[in-house]
Design a protein around this motif. Structure first.
Motif, PDB file in Angstrom:
ATOM      1  N   SER A 173       0.838  -1.194   0.000  1.00 44.70           N
ATOM      2  CA  SER A 173       0.000   0.000   0.000  1.00 44.70           C
ATOM      3  C   SER A 173       0.873   1.244   0.000  1.00 44.70           C
ATOM      4  N   PHE A 174       0.270   2.369  -0.335  1.00 45.83           N
ATOM      5  CA  PHE A 174       0.971   3.647  -0.202  1.00 45.83           C
ATOM      6  C   PHE A 174       1.095   4.062   1.259  1.00 45.83           C
ATOM      7  N   GLU A 175       0.244   3.479   2.106  1.00 39.11           N
ATOM      8  CA  GLU A 175       0.350   3.780   3.533  1.00 39.11           C
ATOM      9  C   GLU A 175       1.674   3.240   4.072  1.00 39.11           C
ATOM     10  N   THR A 176       2.164   3.860   5.122  1.00 41.30           N
ATOM     11  CA  THR A 176       3.403   3.384   5.761  1.00 41.30           C
ATOM     12  C   THR A 176       3.197   2.977   7.207  1.00 41.30           C
ATOM     13  N   PHE A 184       0.274  -2.844  -6.704  1.00 38.37           N
ATOM     14  CA  PHE A 184       1.556  -2.466  -7.310  1.00 38.37           C
ATOM     15  C   PHE A 184       1.975  -3.524  -8.337  1.00 38.37           C
ATOM     16  N   PRO A 185       2.515  -3.125  -9.494  1.00 42.76           N
ATOM     17  CA  PRO A 185       2.961  -4.109 -10.494  1.00 42.76           C
ATOM     18  C   PRO A 185       3.999  -5.084  -9.944  1.00 42.76           C
ATOM     19  N   GLU A 186       4.788  -4.635  -8.942  1.00 45.42           N
ATOM     20  CA  GLU A 186       5.830  -5.494  -8.372  1.00 45.42           C
ATOM     21  C   GLU A 186       5.274  -6.590  -7.465  1.00 45.42           C
ATOM     22  N   ASN A 187       4.000  -6.476  -7.065  1.00 42.16           N
ATOM     23  CA  ASN A 187       3.402  -7.457  -6.153  1.00 42.16           C
ATOM     24  C   ASN A 187       2.841  -8.626  -6.965  1.00 42.16           C
ATOM     25  N   GLU A 222      -0.619   5.441 -13.916  1.00 39.09           N
ATOM     26  CA  GLU A 222       0.819   5.661 -13.968  1.00 39.09           C
ATOM     27  C   GLU A 222       1.273   6.756 -13.004  1.00 39.09           C
ATOM     28  N   ARG A 223       2.358   6.456 -12.292  1.00 40.20           N
ATOM     29  CA  ARG A 223       2.963   7.426 -11.369  1.00 40.20           C
ATOM     30  C   ARG A 223       1.887   8.133 -10.533  1.00 40.20           C
ATOM     31  N   VAL A 224       0.977   7.313  -9.973  1.00 38.78           N
ATOM     32  CA  VAL A 224      -0.170   7.886  -9.272  1.00 38.78           C
ATOM     33  C   VAL A 224       0.178   8.383  -7.874  1.00 38.78           C
ATOM     34  N   TRP A 254       8.099   7.484  -7.424  1.00 35.35           N
ATOM     35  CA  TRP A 254       6.783   7.557  -8.049  1.00 35.35           C
ATOM     36  C   TRP A 254       6.426   6.187  -8.614  1.00 35.35           C
ATOM     37  N   ARG A 255       5.220   5.716  -8.203  1.00 29.87           N
ATOM     38  CA  ARG A 255       4.878   4.327  -8.535  1.00 29.87           C
ATOM     39  C   ARG A 255       3.559   4.228  -9.292  1.00 29.87           C
ATOM     40  N   ASP A 256       3.510   3.203 -10.146  1.00 30.30           N
ATOM     41  CA  ASP A 256       2.276   2.864 -10.854  1.00 30.30           C
ATOM     42  C   ASP A 256       1.411   1.961  -9.980  1.00 30.30           C
ATOM     43  N   VAL A 257       0.123   1.944 -10.272  1.00 35.70           N
ATOM     44  CA  VAL A 257      -0.815   1.020  -9.631  1.00 35.70           C
ATOM     45  C   VAL A 257      -1.684   0.386 -10.717  1.00 35.70           C
ATOM     46  N   LEU A 258      -1.784  -0.933 -10.683  1.00 40.13           N
ATOM     47  CA  LEU A 258      -2.656  -1.654 -11.608  1.00 40.13           C
ATOM     48  C   LEU A 258      -4.049  -1.734 -11.000  1.00 40.13           C
TER      49      LEU A 258
END
Length: 409
Positions: free
Chosen positions: A273-276, A363-366, A385-387, A394-398
């Motif tokens: 997630s974008f949350e930390t 995330f595409p990496e997940n 893209e780069r959302v 800056w990361r993309d989300v599918l």
């Protein structure tokens, strides 16, 4: 009618049956007109006459329980034993059929009928359906025939049924329900006439209580019309399936610390997630639906090993059936099918609740999450893209969604 009076009433019927009297209230050809008895069964050939004489059911739960050879089944409120004997036939010599009844006289009748039938894979237990005298995860199926309506604590009955079922186990009962709005006076008179002494549930009330207990895949099919809004019904559901030593059940406030710990562990990977930082429990619950929250637990330690929950995407009524979900698994318990089991249960529960679309961003990496969601019917809608900027990158989300093939079609 109080609990003691219910037991007294049915004990009297059992004593009458033991003397050879017929206690069913109608002939076979009258069943479809709203009476009770053996006409609701598909196959009663070879059963003792004593079991047939004492049949007070409103359907045939054995026919819908999908019993298989070698399984264990429990009949709640087994009466004269007809459903236990039919179940014993289905599960065969390597299976077992339990009958539970609060009336000692009914148990005497049932045991006599089992002896006449030569059934050796049956056991009759004395107790109440609100406190079943069996351990957790003891049976593969729970059945009942026009008995749950007699209980004055139906949530306890359904919670007990869920408790004693093994993961993946089935709930298949015949019962009395109320269909649509009914005048309270007429309803009370009809229930008195039919013997629903503690009150029948409305169809939606039944669904809600099954969901609260943890059941998914809920189906209620109305059958015989008894007049004044009262109907016989076949009620089916199942306990979510998961691997050995685990159980999926509704999330509770007592699970908060473990749920948030798993949440934080997922966030720490940087791929969830974008949350930390995981929110407080108050923050967690504020943005998530009070239902559609489930956890996977270790049945030996009661340790939470994963969770799934949903948030509404909008307060606008048009989006009432659209939710966004999250699923997290304990980092030490991954690659054991827990996430798949949780998401499968969540999908079934969401459709029970009238949800037609589940959406999520990944995330595409997940890769593991992407594979899981694709396997369970989620489709790609596109890439944002780069959302967002995450840890300085800056990361993309599918964006993915699953559209129900049951709800909203």
């Amino acid at each position: 009618m109080a609990y003691d009076e219910v037991v007294k009433h049915y004990s009297g019927l059992a004593r009458a049956a033991l003397t050879g009297k017929v206690i069913v209230d109608c002939e076979a050809d009258e069943f479809d007109q709203g009476c009770f008895g053996t006409a609701g069964y598909d196959d009663i050939e070879g059963l003792p006459k004593g079991a047939l004489r004492a049949s007070l059911g409103c359907g045939d739960p054995v026919a819908v329980a999908e019993l298989r050879a070698g399984e264990t089944v429990l009949d709640l409120g087994s009466g004269g034993g007809i459903d236990v004997l039919l179940s014993a036939r289905r599960v065969g010599p390597y299976g077992k059929a339990y009958g539970l009844d609060a009336s000692p006289d009914m148990l005497e009748l049932a045991r006599a009928n089992a002896a006449k039938a030569g059934a050796t894979n049956v056991e009759f237990l004395h107790g109440t359906i609100e406190a079943v005298p069996l351990p957790d995860h003891a049976v593969d199926a729970v059945i009942s025939n026009c008995v749950i309506n007699l209980s004055d604590d139906k949530p306890a009955v359904l919670a007990e049924a869920f408790r004693v079922l093994r993961p993946g186990g089935r709930f298949g009962v015949s019962d009395m329900v109320t269909d649509g709005p009914v005048d309270p006076v007429r309803r009370a008179a009809a229930e008195q006439r039919l013997g629903c002494v503690a009150g029948s549930l409305a169809v939606e009330e039944y669904r809600d209580l099954l969901r609260e207990a943890g059941f998914v895949g809920i189906a209620i099919r109305l059958t015989v019309d008894h007049g004044d809004g009262l109907r016989s019904a076949i009620v089916q559901a199942h306990k979510p399936a998961i691997g050995p030593g685990l159980e999926i059940r509704p999330m509770r406030e007592a699970d908060a610390a473990q749920v948030l710990s798993i949440y934080q562990a997922g966030l720490d990977t940087g791929q969830a997630s974008f949350e930390t930082v995981a929110p407080s429990w108050e923050g967690f619950t504020a943005v998530r639906l009070p239902h559609l929250r489930y956890i996977a637990v270790d049945t030996e330690t009661n340790e939470v090993v994963g969770w799934v929950a949903a948030s509404p995407v909008s307060t606008r009524p048009v989006y009432a059936g659209v939710v966004e979900h999250s699923v997290y698994v304990h980092p030490g318990c991954q690659a054991h099918g827990i996430g798949r089991a949780l998401l499968t249960a969540f999908i079934a529960a969401s459709e029970d609740a009238g949800i037609w679309t589940i959406q999520t961003g990944i995330f595409p990496e997940n890769a593991a999450s992407l594979t899981l969601h694709q396997a369970l019917g989620f489709r790609f809608l596109g890439t944002r893209e780069r959302v967002g900027c995450h840890h300085g990158v800056w990361r993309d989300v599918l964006f993915m969604e699953r559209r129900s093939t049951i709800v909203g079609i």
